[in-house]
Design a protein around this motif. Structure first.
Motif, PDB file in Angstrom:
ATOM      1  N   ARG A   1       1.053  -1.125   0.073  1.00 41.43           N
ATOM      2  CA  ARG A   1       0.048  -0.176  -0.119  1.00 41.43           C
ATOM      3  C   ARG A   1       1.006   1.149   0.034  1.00 41.43           C
ATOM      4  O   ARG A   1       0.553   2.318  -0.638  1.00 41.43           O
ATOM      5  CB  ARG A   1      -0.964   0.097   1.304  1.00 41.43           C
ATOM      6  CG  ARG A   1      -2.055  -0.766   0.913  1.00 41.43           C
ATOM      7  CD  ARG A   1      -3.106  -0.868   2.238  1.00 41.43           C
ATOM      8  NE  ARG A   1      -4.188  -1.666   1.995  1.00 41.43           N
ATOM      9  CZ  ARG A   1      -5.019  -1.735   3.122  1.00 41.43           C
ATOM     10  NH1 ARG A   1      -4.558  -1.651   4.494  1.00 41.43           N
ATOM     11  NH2 ARG A   1      -6.155  -2.336   2.824  1.00 41.43           N
ATOM     12  N   ILE A   2       2.126   1.211   0.697  1.00 36.29           N
ATOM     13  CA  ILE A   2       2.827   2.323   0.711  1.00 36.29           C
ATOM     14  C   ILE A   2       3.452   2.601  -0.483  1.00 36.29           C
ATOM     15  O   ILE A   2       3.518   3.715  -1.134  1.00 36.29           O
ATOM     16  CB  ILE A   2       4.026   2.158   1.791  1.00 36.29           C
ATOM     17  CG1 ILE A   2       3.371   2.412   3.318  1.00 36.29           C
ATOM     18  CG2 ILE A   2       4.916   3.120   1.733  1.00 36.29           C
ATOM     19  CD1 ILE A   2       4.350   1.632   4.310  1.00 36.29           C
ATOM     20  N   LEU A   3       3.830   1.369  -1.193  1.00 38.05           N
ATOM     21  CA  LEU A   3       4.643   1.711  -2.436  1.00 38.05           C
ATOM     22  C   LEU A   3       3.963   1.685  -3.811  1.00 38.05           C
ATOM     23  O   LEU A   3       4.462   1.988  -4.890  1.00 38.05           O
ATOM     24  CB  LEU A   3       5.848   0.667  -2.787  1.00 38.05           C
ATOM     25  CG  LEU A   3       6.955   0.534  -1.680  1.00 38.05           C
ATOM     26  CD1 LEU A   3       7.870  -0.599  -1.624  1.00 38.05           C
ATOM     27  CD2 LEU A   3       7.515   1.899  -1.869  1.00 38.05           C
ATOM     28  N   ALA A   4       2.460   1.033  -3.697  1.00 41.05           N
ATOM     29  CA  ALA A   4       1.724   1.233  -4.758  1.00 41.05           C
ATOM     30  C   ALA A   4       1.473   2.419  -5.593  1.00 41.05           C
ATOM     31  O   ALA A   4       1.485   2.650  -6.899  1.00 41.05           O
ATOM     32  CB  ALA A   4       0.395   0.440  -4.649  1.00 41.05           C
ATOM     33  N   PRO A   5       1.508   3.593  -4.943  1.00 43.09           N
ATOM     34  CA  PRO A   5       1.185   4.793  -5.482  1.00 43.09           C
ATOM     35  C   PRO A   5       2.279   5.415  -6.609  1.00 43.09           C
ATOM     36  O   PRO A   5       2.142   6.175  -7.389  1.00 43.09           O
ATOM     37  CB  PRO A   5       1.008   5.847  -4.339  1.00 43.09           C
ATOM     38  CG  PRO A   5       0.496   4.890  -3.318  1.00 43.09           C
ATOM     39  CD  PRO A   5       1.265   3.566  -3.572  1.00 43.09           C
ATOM     40  N   LEU A   6       3.429   4.483  -6.185  1.00 42.07           N
ATOM     41  CA  LEU A   6       4.331   5.119  -7.247  1.00 42.07           C
ATOM     42  C   LEU A   6       4.400   4.689  -8.735  1.00 42.07           C
ATOM     43  O   LEU A   6       5.097   5.082  -9.415  1.00 42.07           O
ATOM     44  CB  LEU A   6       5.995   4.580  -6.640  1.00 42.07           C
ATOM     45  CG  LEU A   6       6.291   4.774  -5.273  1.00 42.07           C
ATOM     46  CD1 LEU A   6       7.532   4.147  -4.902  1.00 42.07           C
ATOM     47  CD2 LEU A   6       6.521   6.347  -5.114  1.00 42.07           C
ATOM     48  N   GLY A   7       3.181   3.909  -8.939  1.00 43.47           N
ATOM     49  CA  GLY A   7       2.953   3.790 -10.548  1.00 43.47           C
ATOM     50  C   GLY A   7       2.886   2.302 -10.834  1.00 43.47           C
ATOM     51  O   GLY A   7       2.188   2.172 -11.766  1.00 43.47           O
ATOM     52  N   ASN A   8       3.715   1.351 -10.349  1.00 42.02           N
ATOM     53  CA  ASN A   8       3.799   0.008 -10.912  1.00 42.02           C
ATOM     54  C   ASN A   8       2.848  -0.749 -10.268  1.00 42.02           C
ATOM     55  O   ASN A   8       2.745  -0.906  -9.092  1.00 42.02           O
ATOM     56  CB  ASN A   8       5.221  -0.416 -10.916  1.00 42.02           C
ATOM     57  CG  ASN A   8       6.097   0.455 -11.692  1.00 42.02           C
ATOM     58  OD1 ASN A   8       6.706   1.429 -11.129  1.00 42.02           O
ATOM     59  ND2 ASN A   8       6.506  -0.206 -12.962  1.00 42.02           N
ATOM     60  N   PRO A   9       2.382  -1.827 -10.866  1.00 42.30           N
ATOM     61  CA  PRO A   9       1.846  -3.019 -10.302  1.00 42.30           C
ATOM     62  C   PRO A   9       2.686  -3.649  -9.169  1.00 42.30           C
ATOM     63  O   PRO A   9       3.774  -3.696  -9.600  1.00 42.30           O
ATOM     64  CB  PRO A   9       1.258  -3.763 -11.462  1.00 42.30           C
ATOM     65  CG  PRO A   9       1.579  -3.389 -12.848  1.00 42.30           C
ATOM     66  CD  PRO A   9       2.315  -2.120 -12.506  1.00 42.30           C
ATOM     67  N   VAL A  10       2.112  -4.018  -8.200  1.00 35.34           N
ATOM     68  CA  VAL A  10       2.964  -4.665  -6.974  1.00 35.34           C
ATOM     69  C   VAL A  10       2.524  -6.176  -7.108  1.00 35.34           C
ATOM     70  O   VAL A  10       1.412  -6.623  -7.064  1.00 35.34           O
ATOM     71  CB  VAL A  10       2.666  -4.137  -5.808  1.00 35.34           C
ATOM     72  CG1 VAL A  10       3.416  -4.557  -4.670  1.00 35.34           C
ATOM     73  CG2 VAL A  10       2.949  -2.337  -5.952  1.00 35.34           C
ATOM     74  N   ARG A  11       3.583  -6.998  -6.851  1.00 34.70           N
ATOM     75  CA  ARG A  11       3.605  -8.395  -6.372  1.00 34.70           C
ATOM     76  C   ARG A  11       4.574  -8.562  -5.026  1.00 34.70           C
ATOM     77  O   ARG A  11       5.311  -7.748  -4.927  1.00 34.70           O
ATOM     78  CB  ARG A  11       4.149  -9.193  -7.599  1.00 34.70           C
ATOM     79  CG  ARG A  11       3.483  -9.095  -8.875  1.00 34.70           C
ATOM     80  CD  ARG A  11       2.229 -10.028  -9.035  1.00 34.70           C
ATOM     81  NE  ARG A  11       2.290 -11.507  -8.593  1.00 34.70           N
ATOM     82  CZ  ARG A  11       1.313 -12.253  -8.395  1.00 34.70           C
ATOM     83  NH1 ARG A  11       0.113 -11.839  -8.531  1.00 34.70           N
ATOM     84  NH2 ARG A  11       1.557 -13.479  -8.381  1.00 34.70           N
TER      85      ARG A  11
END
Length: 183
Positions: A138-148
């Motif tokens: 949730r913290i890193l998702a707004p940076l733009g890439n899909p997260v796994r």
């Protein structure tokens, strides 16, 4: 406690490895690092053996080699802080990078498992750490890439991965730091 200290030294070793071809720390360096964590002399050799096994397995495993290879926006022991559900969350991501447009958040687990029911053990580990990993996503998702998300168990050469739950409360990180320790 010895397993936790072993994990700390494995994380430090992986953080310093620039590629799978790099040998990693020698036995004396591993023993010294373990002694700094407070490991008892009675546990020292067994703990050093586990650290060596984990670091070697990471280097020779197909999954471990993928984790260690150079990637876009690669960070080890990546400090993150953000607001999740109105609460400030701080954490340390063991390894994160972008591969084929996907932001990976990987946590190393130096847990050992003896006997049968390995799949059940891995399922339990994923359940145990999923909340923490989801908060980091949730913290890193707004940076733009899909997260796994991924948990890697080097002593077992096992892997669990999943996509984080989609939520609407993701907020931009309020602070992030690429390196917590200098090499």
């Amino acid at each position: 406690e010895a397993m936790r200290q072993t994990g700390t030294v494995v994380h430090a070793g992986v953080q310093r490895m620039k590629s799978a071809e790099e040998a990693g720390p020698d036995g004396q360096t591993i023993r010294q690092a373990l002694m700094h964590t407070g490991i008892t002399p009675l546990e020292l050799e067994a703990a050093a053996k586990r650290v060596r096994q984990a670091l070697v397995r990471i280097r020779v495993s197909r999954r471990g080699r993928w984790i260690l290879e150079p990637h876009e926006d690669l960070h080890s022991e990546y400090a993150v802080t953000g607001v999740v559900n109105g609460e400030v969350v701080r954490g340390l991501v063991d390894r994160t990078f972008i591969d084929n447009g996907v932001r990976w958040l990987i946590d190393f687990k130096t847990s050992e498992h003896q006997g049968g029911k390995l799949a059940e053990f891995l399922d339990e580990q994923q359940r145990r750490y999923s909340d923490q990993m989801e908060r980091y996503a949730r913290i890193l998702a707004p940076l733009g890439n899909p997260v796994r998300l991924g948990l890697y168990f080097p002593l077992l050469d096992e892997w669990r991965e999943w996509a984080p739950e989609q939520t609407s409360d993701a907020a931009a990180p309020i602070w992030r730091q690429a390196k917590l320790f200098s090499s």
